[in-house]
Design a protein around this motif. Structure first.
Motif, PDB file in Angstrom:
ATOM      1  N   PRO A  51       0.933  -1.319  -0.179  1.00 28.37           N
ATOM      2  CA  PRO A  51      -0.210  -0.051  -0.187  1.00 28.37           C
ATOM      3  C   PRO A  51       0.773   1.237   0.119  1.00 28.37           C
ATOM      4  N   PHE A  52       0.411   2.198  -0.766  1.00 24.37           N
ATOM      5  CA  PHE A  52       1.051   3.271  -0.840  1.00 24.37           C
ATOM      6  C   PHE A  52       0.256   4.647  -0.931  1.00 24.37           C
ATOM      7  N   ARG A  53       0.476   5.596   0.151  1.00 23.19           N
ATOM      8  CA  ARG A  53      -0.178   6.980   0.131  1.00 23.19           C
ATOM      9  C   ARG A  53       0.808   8.073   0.107  1.00 23.19           C
ATOM     10  N   LEU A  54       0.368   8.947  -0.368  1.00 23.25           N
ATOM     11  CA  LEU A  54       1.358  10.261  -0.573  1.00 23.25           C
ATOM     12  C   LEU A  54       0.419  11.447  -0.565  1.00 23.25           C
ATOM     13  N   ARG A  55       0.372  12.227   0.617  1.00 18.81           N
ATOM     14  CA  ARG A  55      -0.380  13.575   0.614  1.00 18.81           C
ATOM     15  C   ARG A  55       0.586  14.666   0.520  1.00 18.81           C
ATOM     16  N   LEU A  56       0.002  15.598  -0.384  1.00 17.53           N
ATOM     17  CA  LEU A  56       0.945  16.615  -0.815  1.00 17.53           C
ATOM     18  C   LEU A  56      -0.101  17.837  -0.392  1.00 17.53           C
ATOM     19  N   LEU A  82       0.614  29.114  -9.043  1.00 14.96           N
ATOM     20  CA  LEU A  82       1.793  28.926  -8.167  1.00 14.96           C
ATOM     21  C   LEU A  82       1.478  28.405  -6.724  1.00 14.96           C
ATOM     22  N   GLY A  83       1.994  27.165  -6.505  1.00 16.09           N
ATOM     23  CA  GLY A  83       1.573  26.433  -5.365  1.00 16.09           C
ATOM     24  C   GLY A  83       2.479  26.608  -4.253  1.00 16.09           C
ATOM     25  N   LEU A  84       2.157  26.666  -2.873  1.00 12.84           N
ATOM     26  CA  LEU A  84       3.114  26.595  -1.774  1.00 12.84           C
ATOM     27  C   LEU A  84       2.893  25.298  -1.049  1.00 12.84           C
ATOM     28  N   LEU A  85       3.959  24.531  -0.996  1.00 16.02           N
ATOM     29  CA  LEU A  85       3.811  23.177  -0.216  1.00 16.02           C
ATOM     30  C   LEU A  85       3.653  23.527   1.307  1.00 16.02           C
ATOM     31  N   LEU A  86       2.507  23.089   1.778  1.00 16.47           N
ATOM     32  CA  LEU A  86       2.541  23.134   3.235  1.00 16.47           C
ATOM     33  C   LEU A  86       3.108  22.040   4.193  1.00 16.47           C
ATOM     34  N   ASN A  87       2.683  20.815   3.611  1.00 17.68           N
ATOM     35  CA  ASN A  87       3.516  19.520   4.184  1.00 17.68           C
ATOM     36  C   ASN A  87       3.220  18.431   3.088  1.00 17.68           C
ATOM     37  N   ALA A  88       4.053  17.487   3.412  1.00 20.74           N
ATOM     38  CA  ALA A  88       4.124  16.232   2.630  1.00 20.74           C
ATOM     39  C   ALA A  88       4.094  15.151   3.526  1.00 20.74           C
ATOM     40  N   LYS A  89       3.339  14.056   3.226  1.00 18.15           N
ATOM     41  CA  LYS A  89       3.235  12.884   4.233  1.00 18.15           C
ATOM     42  C   LYS A  89       3.225  11.546   3.471  1.00 18.15           C
ATOM     43  N   PHE A  90       3.983  10.729   3.987  1.00 18.54           N
ATOM     44  CA  PHE A  90       3.968   9.381   3.023  1.00 18.54           C
ATOM     45  C   PHE A  90       3.683   8.264   4.033  1.00 18.54           C
ATOM     46  N   SER A  91       2.777   7.274   3.533  1.00 16.36           N
ATOM     47  CA  SER A  91       2.427   5.979   4.159  1.00 16.36           C
ATOM     48  C   SER A  91       2.640   4.742   3.438  1.00 16.36           C
ATOM     49  N   ASN A  92       3.172   3.733   3.899  1.00 13.41           N
ATOM     50  CA  ASN A  92       3.334   2.524   3.100  1.00 13.41           C
ATOM     51  C   ASN A  92       2.474   1.542   3.809  1.00 13.41           C
ATOM     52  N   GLY A  93       1.221   1.850   4.492  1.00 10.57           N
ATOM     53  CA  GLY A  93       0.159   0.956   5.110  1.00 10.57           C
ATOM     54  C   GLY A  93       0.316   1.060   6.293  1.00 10.57           C
ATOM     55  N   PHE A  94       0.766   1.825   6.944  1.00 15.87           N
ATOM     56  CA  PHE A  94       1.009   1.876   8.358  1.00 15.87           C
ATOM     57  C   PHE A  94       0.825   3.542   8.547  1.00 15.87           C
TER      58      PHE A  94
END
Length: 204
Positions: A98-103, A128-140
């Motif tokens: 499982p793969f989840r990437l939140r931008l 123009l976008g300003l990144l607030l945060n990036a989060k990744f999960s591989n199932g956990f």
């Protein structure tokens, strides 16, 4: 499905200032119309080996619209938008886990529109976008990966709008990043946000 929005203090101040300015402008000047925007994104990240718009996210904000002529005009928007990527449990997915990437971005789109008919308009522009945060999960659990991505996302796009009733309209828009958004990638081309959004817009 959707991630709870948590804005840093300085971003909350920016939102408040922007809302006060555009409401004031639009209600006092006949040449401007203010609008509230709410809807959803279906997104993917080109280059991450996953296929399909499987990541669903929110898109909310506000905007100002002004016409140059009876047929043409410009839209300036201020949006909170959730992008990213997600695997699915089928044979089409290359990912074995499982793969989840939140931008999560704050975006400022500027679009030119053309009124094709009384109810239908078409648009094209850039953002123009300003990144607030990036989060990744591989199932956990989700792990912060903000430092692995660039803070800015430059994108172009196009869309169509339809006037439902006097003050309410719908908008369908597709956007793509012009430059690589990730500092660390698994290919030679990079990662690019690709998003299709559907929003409802209420004119104040």
């Amino acid at each position: 499905m959707f991630e709870i929005m948590v804005f840093p203090k300085h971003m909350r101040k920016c939102w408040l200032i922007f809302l006060l300015i555009f409401v004031s402008l639009a209600t006092k000047a006949q040449n401007f119309n203010a609008m509230l925007i709410a809807g959803m994104n279906a997104s993917q990240v080109n280059g991450d080996s996953l296929i399909g718009f499987n990541k669903v996210g929110l898109q909310i904000g506000a905007g100002i619209e002004s016409k140059f002529s009876p047929k043409t005009g410009i839209r300036f928007e201020f949006l909170y938008t959730q992008k990213g990527s997600s695997s699915v449990n089928d044979s089409a997915s290359i990912a074995l886990e499982p793969f989840r990437l939140r931008l999560n971005y704050v975006e400022v789109p500027v679009y030119i529109f053309y009124q094709a008919s009384k109810k239908l308009n078409v648009e094209a522009g850039a953002s123009l976008g300003l990144l607030l945060n990036a989060k990744f999960s591989n199932g956990f659990e989700f792990v912060d990966q903000t430092d692995a991505f660039f803070r800015t996302d430059y994108s172009i796009g196009g869309g169509v709008g339809y006037q439902i009733i006097d003050r309410l309209s719908a908008n369908l828009r597709s956007t793509v990043s012009l430059v690589n958004v990730a500092k660390r990638v698994n290919n030679s081309l990079g990662y690019y946000n690709l998003v299709t959004s559907f929003t409802l817009r209420y004119r104040l």
